[in-house]
Design a protein around this motif. Structure first.
Motif, PDB file in Angstrom:
ATOM      1  N   GLY A 238     -23.724  54.923 -19.606  1.00 16.68           N
ATOM      2  CA  GLY A 238     -24.409  56.172 -19.899  1.00 16.68           C
ATOM      3  C   GLY A 238     -25.830  56.158 -20.466  1.00 16.68           C
ATOM      4  N   TYR A 239     -26.188  54.859 -20.795  1.00 14.72           N
ATOM      5  CA  TYR A 239     -27.807  54.494 -21.246  1.00 14.72           C
ATOM      6  C   TYR A 239     -28.653  54.456 -19.969  1.00 14.72           C
ATOM      7  CZ  TYR A 239     -31.556  51.913 -22.892  1.00 14.72           C
ATOM      8  OH  TYR A 239     -32.764  51.344 -23.195  1.00 14.72           O
ATOM      9  N   LEU A 240     -27.934  54.243 -19.033  1.00 15.50           N
ATOM     10  CA  LEU A 240     -28.956  53.978 -17.790  1.00 15.50           C
ATOM     11  C   LEU A 240     -29.770  55.165 -17.362  1.00 15.50           C
ATOM     12  CD1 LEU A 240     -26.471  51.875 -15.243  1.00 15.50           C
ATOM     13  CD2 LEU A 240     -28.500  50.951 -16.803  1.00 15.50           C
ATOM     14  N   PRO A 241     -29.286  56.460 -17.253  1.00 15.65           N
ATOM     15  CA  PRO A 241     -30.004  57.516 -16.994  1.00 15.65           C
ATOM     16  C   PRO A 241     -31.026  57.999 -17.934  1.00 15.65           C
ATOM     17  CG  PRO A 241     -27.685  57.963 -16.628  1.00 15.65           C
ATOM     18  CD  PRO A 241     -27.804  56.767 -17.095  1.00 15.65           C
ATOM     19  N   LEU A 242     -31.063  57.455 -19.398  1.00 11.28           N
ATOM     20  CA  LEU A 242     -31.617  57.698 -20.253  1.00 11.28           C
ATOM     21  C   LEU A 242     -32.831  56.610 -20.712  1.00 11.28           C
ATOM     22  CD1 LEU A 242     -28.976  58.688 -22.834  1.00 11.28           C
ATOM     23  CD2 LEU A 242     -30.292  60.328 -21.214  1.00 11.28           C
ATOM     24  N   SER A 243     -32.702  55.451 -20.079  1.00  9.99           N
ATOM     25  CA  SER A 243     -33.378  54.200 -20.345  1.00  9.99           C
ATOM     26  C   SER A 243     -34.808  54.468 -19.553  1.00  9.99           C
ATOM     27  CB  SER A 243     -32.669  53.174 -19.728  1.00  9.99           C
ATOM     28  OG  SER A 243     -32.855  52.925 -18.208  1.00  9.99           O
ATOM     29  N   GLY A 244     -35.154  55.097 -18.700  1.00  5.30           N
ATOM     30  CA  GLY A 244     -36.405  55.297 -17.853  1.00  5.30           C
ATOM     31  C   GLY A 244     -36.431  54.226 -16.849  1.00  5.30           C
ATOM     32  N   GLY A 245     -35.249  53.269 -16.502  1.00  2.78           N
ATOM     33  CA  GLY A 245     -35.403  52.505 -15.363  1.00  2.78           C
ATOM     34  C   GLY A 245     -35.657  50.999 -15.961  1.00  2.78           C
ATOM     35  N   LEU A 246     -35.340  50.052 -15.056  1.00  5.18           N
ATOM     36  CA  LEU A 246     -35.774  48.411 -15.628  1.00  5.18           C
ATOM     37  C   LEU A 246     -37.116  48.346 -15.749  1.00  5.18           C
ATOM     38  CD1 LEU A 246     -34.032  45.920 -15.814  1.00  5.18           C
ATOM     39  CD2 LEU A 246     -34.504  45.577 -13.227  1.00  5.18           C
ATOM     40  N   TYR A 247     -37.856  48.953 -14.779  1.00  6.68           N
ATOM     41  CA  TYR A 247     -39.324  48.693 -15.157  1.00  6.68           C
ATOM     42  C   TYR A 247     -39.967  48.975 -16.399  1.00  6.68           C
ATOM     43  CZ  TYR A 247     -39.123  47.939  -9.974  1.00  6.68           C
ATOM     44  OH  TYR A 247     -38.884  47.602  -8.727  1.00  6.68           O
ATOM     45  N   ARG A 248     -39.504  50.412 -16.722  1.00 12.13           N
ATOM     46  CA  ARG A 248     -39.926  50.896 -18.093  1.00 12.13           C
ATOM     47  C   ARG A 248     -39.053  50.384 -19.301  1.00 12.13           C
ATOM     48  NH1 ARG A 248     -38.950  55.470 -14.890  1.00 12.13           N
ATOM     49  NH2 ARG A 248     -40.678  56.567 -13.833  1.00 12.13           N
ATOM     50  N   ASP A 249     -37.913  50.215 -18.986  1.00  7.57           N
ATOM     51  CA  ASP A 249     -36.985  49.687 -20.312  1.00  7.57           C
ATOM     52  C   ASP A 249     -37.307  48.145 -20.566  1.00  7.57           C
ATOM     53  OD1 ASP A 249     -35.157  50.283 -22.326  1.00  7.57           O
ATOM     54  OD2 ASP A 249     -33.529  49.199 -20.526  1.00  7.57           O
ATOM     55  N   CYS A 250     -37.355  47.624 -19.403  1.00  9.06           N
ATOM     56  CA  CYS A 250     -37.094  46.070 -19.539  1.00  9.06           C
ATOM     57  C   CYS A 250     -38.554  45.103 -19.223  1.00  9.06           C
ATOM     58  CB  CYS A 250     -35.825  45.547 -18.928  1.00  9.06           C
ATOM     59  SG  CYS A 250     -35.369  43.808 -18.888  1.00  9.06           S
ATOM     60  N   LEU A 251     -38.706  45.538 -18.102  1.00  9.28           N
ATOM     61  CA  LEU A 251     -40.246  44.620 -17.578  1.00  9.28           C
ATOM     62  C   LEU A 251     -41.436  45.113 -18.339  1.00  9.28           C
ATOM     63  CD1 LEU A 251     -39.056  44.471 -13.722  1.00  9.28           C
ATOM     64  CD2 LEU A 251     -40.037  42.536 -15.280  1.00  9.28           C
ATOM     65  N   VAL A 252     -41.295  46.232 -18.761  1.00  5.20           N
ATOM     66  CA  VAL A 252     -42.421  46.780 -19.816  1.00  5.20           C
ATOM     67  C   VAL A 252     -42.906  45.610 -20.670  1.00  5.20           C
ATOM     68  CG1 VAL A 252     -41.317  48.008 -21.534  1.00  5.20           C
ATOM     69  CG2 VAL A 252     -43.622  48.607 -20.793  1.00  5.20           C
ATOM     70  N   HIS A 253     -41.688  44.999 -21.299  1.00  2.00           N
ATOM     71  CA  HIS A 253     -42.126  43.530 -22.279  1.00  2.00           C
ATOM     72  C   HIS A 253     -43.038  42.526 -21.264  1.00  2.00           C
ATOM     73  CE1 HIS A 253     -40.306  44.820 -26.016  1.00  2.00           C
ATOM     74  NE2 HIS A 253     -39.060  45.263 -25.211  1.00  2.00           N
ATOM     75  N   ASP A 254     -42.501  42.409 -20.301  1.00  2.00           N
ATOM     76  CA  ASP A 254     -43.134  41.530 -19.530  1.00  2.00           C
ATOM     77  C   ASP A 254     -44.717  41.656 -18.900  1.00  2.00           C
ATOM     78  OD1 ASP A 254     -41.183  39.161 -18.752  1.00  2.00           O
ATOM     79  OD2 ASP A 254     -40.217  41.159 -18.560  1.00  2.00           O
ATOM     80  N   PHE A 255     -44.928  43.265 -18.821  1.00  2.00           N
ATOM     81  CA  PHE A 255     -46.103  43.474 -18.442  1.00  2.00           C
ATOM     82  C   PHE A 255     -47.213  43.456 -19.572  1.00  2.00           C
ATOM     83  CE2 PHE A 255     -43.971  46.618 -15.452  1.00  2.00           C
ATOM     84  CZ  PHE A 255     -43.616  45.807 -14.676  1.00  2.00           C
ATOM     85  N   ASP A 256     -46.626  43.843 -21.031  1.00  5.32           N
ATOM     86  CA  ASP A 256     -47.301  43.504 -22.288  1.00  5.32           C
ATOM     87  C   ASP A 256     -47.638  42.286 -22.398  1.00  5.32           C
ATOM     88  OD1 ASP A 256     -48.726  44.901 -24.618  1.00  5.32           O
ATOM     89  OD2 ASP A 256     -47.217  43.237 -25.524  1.00  5.32           O
ATOM     90  N   ALA A 257     -46.839  41.584 -22.207  1.00 10.49           N
ATOM     91  CA  ALA A 257     -47.131  40.047 -22.491  1.00 10.49           C
ATOM     92  C   ALA A 257     -47.938  39.419 -21.549  1.00 10.49           C
ATOM     93  CB  ALA A 257     -45.475  39.198 -22.488  1.00 10.49           C
ATOM     94  N   ILE A 258     -47.698  39.881 -20.272  1.00 11.15           N
ATOM     95  CA  ILE A 258     -48.995  39.278 -19.162  1.00 11.15           C
ATOM     96  C   ILE A 258     -50.375  39.663 -19.557  1.00 11.15           C
ATOM     97  CG2 ILE A 258     -49.797  39.221 -16.858  1.00 11.15           C
ATOM     98  CD1 ILE A 258     -46.545  39.402 -15.999  1.00 11.15           C
ATOM     99  N   ARG A 259     -50.601  40.905 -20.020  1.00  8.00           N
ATOM    100  CA  ARG A 259     -51.738  41.312 -20.379  1.00  8.00           C
ATOM    101  C   ARG A 259     -52.204  40.683 -21.608  1.00  8.00           C
ATOM    102  NH1 ARG A 259     -51.925  46.048 -22.422  1.00  8.00           N
ATOM    103  NH2 ARG A 259     -54.140  46.444 -22.281  1.00  8.00           N
ATOM    104  N   TRP A 260     -51.311  40.582 -22.704  1.00  7.59           N
ATOM    105  CA  TRP A 260     -51.890  39.882 -23.815  1.00  7.59           C
ATOM    106  C   TRP A 260     -52.186  38.418 -24.055  1.00  7.59           C
ATOM    107  CZ3 TRP A 260     -49.305  36.844 -27.848  1.00  7.59           C
ATOM    108  CH2 TRP A 260     -49.716  36.944 -29.146  1.00  7.59           C
ATOM    109  N   VAL A 261     -51.283  37.593 -23.341  1.00  8.33           N
ATOM    110  CA  VAL A 261     -51.270  36.366 -23.067  1.00  8.33           C
ATOM    111  C   VAL A 261     -52.502  35.996 -22.430  1.00  8.33           C
ATOM    112  CG1 VAL A 261     -50.176  34.146 -22.238  1.00  8.33           C
ATOM    113  CG2 VAL A 261     -48.883  35.610 -23.691  1.00  8.33           C
TER     114      VAL A 261
END
Length: 341
Positions: free
Chosen positions: A157-180
């Motif tokens: 039930g969470y999946l349709p509300l999450s925004g998808g794997l890129y927005r919900d999970c990988l977004v942390h990696d995207f931020d970390a890559i930019r920041w590091v």
């Protein structure tokens, strides 16, 4: 200080425990759409509770922490801005660029502060990696590899509300890559797998939600550095977050320790850990505490904002580019995604 906290789910409860014992928090006011849950958590941590989330803004608080359902973030940020209150908000601001932009505009118009919960910026390992890259010790950086692997998927039930794997999970990696790295992303190419390994011959809950459970992204940074980011919802060995950075002089890794769920098949390689990381809260618990401590310093005017709302927007733009790349099976330049500086 008197702090309001909206949302008493798993991460909100953790935040309430951290704030409840923080020496600079004199009183804590909790709220949740599920009022009995908020009252129960408040009783456990020695806080007050109010009947509904809006009640926090009338409770005489000095600042607000938002850990509620994603769909409520933008509205609550706007209400806090109108009340002149600084806000800490778990990512994301919103699941779309328009909603994110509106919330940022409201904060800017009010002249208040918005700190975003990208906790990896407060992790000791990621901080050391950023310092090492900045020192030049790696030489010219040429390769970055980021990994995020959850031990099991969230409820269907969470999946349709999450925004998808890129927005919900990988977004942390995207931020970390930019920041590091201190670099911006120029271009992405993304792929993903939606076939559920539990039901490989059926469409499965990921396909039905328009989502994927495993994804890989190649990102080209603005100086030509090649980065990859992979994520999965099915890493039965345990919770695994790592980053490798290689330059022409040296290479380093983040997240490799005695609890990393990784086994070498080499005769002299590391064996299976006695205990692996079970989830994000255990792995990043100290980082969550540091980011809230930083927010309280921000509220007191002692430091500049360590992770303002623009960081959430930039990470979301990368996620949007990935969704477009996956759907159209092509490279996507970040310049195609609106909202850039």
């Amino acid at each position: 200080m008197r702090i309001g906290l909206i949302g008493t789910g798993r991460i909100g409860t953790f935040h309430s425990e951290v704030l409840g014992r923080h020496p600079d928090v004199d009183s804590l006011v909790l709220a949740d759409a599920d009022a009995p849950r908020a009252a129960a958590v408040a009783e456990r941590v020695g806080a007050e509770s109010v009947a509904e989330p809006g009640g926090v803004f009338a409770a005489g608080v000095d600042a607000v922490v938002i850990a509620s359902a994603t769909a409520s973030h933008a509205e609550l940020i706007g209400r806090a801005a109108m009340a002149g209150l600084p806000v800490f908000c778990e990512k994301p601001i919103a699941l779309d660029l328009a909603g994110t932009g509106r919330a940022l505009a409201e904060v800017a118009a009010a002249g208040t502060e918005l700190q975003i919960g990208f906790m990896r910026r407060f992790d000791t390992g990621f901080g050391a990696a950023r310092a090492t890259v900045g020192s030049g010790a790696l030489g010219i950086l040429h390769t970055v590899r980021a990994v995020t692997a959850d031990p099991g998927p969230p409820p269907a039930g969470y999946l349709p509300l999450s925004g998808g794997l890129y927005r919900d999970c990988l977004v942390h990696d995207f931020d970390a890559i930019r920041w590091v790295t201190g670099r911006e992303v120029d271009e992405v190419y993304a792929v993903g797998e939606s076939r559920d390994p539990r039901t490989p011959h059926e469409a499965g809950v990921f396909a039905e939600a328009g989502d994927v459970h495993t994804a890989g992204v190649v990102l080209t940074l603005d100086d030509g550095t090649v980065a990859t980011a992979t994520a999965t919802r099915f890493n039965g060995a345990g919770y695994d977050v790592r980053m490798e950075l290689a330059g022409h002089l040296d290479q380093i890794t983040v997240g490799l320790d005695d609890r990393t769920p990784l086994v070498s098949v080499e005769p002299r390689g590391p064996r299976r850990p006695a205990r692996t990381w079970p989830s994000f809260l255990e792995r990043f618990g100290p980082a969550y505490e540091r980011e809230l401590d930083a927010f309280l310093k921000l509220v007191r005017g002692e430091i500049a904002n360590p992770c303002d709302g623009r960081e959430a927007l930039e990470a979301l733009r990368i996620a949007e580019a990935c969704e477009l790349s996956r759907s159209e099976r092509r490279r996507v330049a970040l310049a195609e995604i609106p909202g850039g500086a």
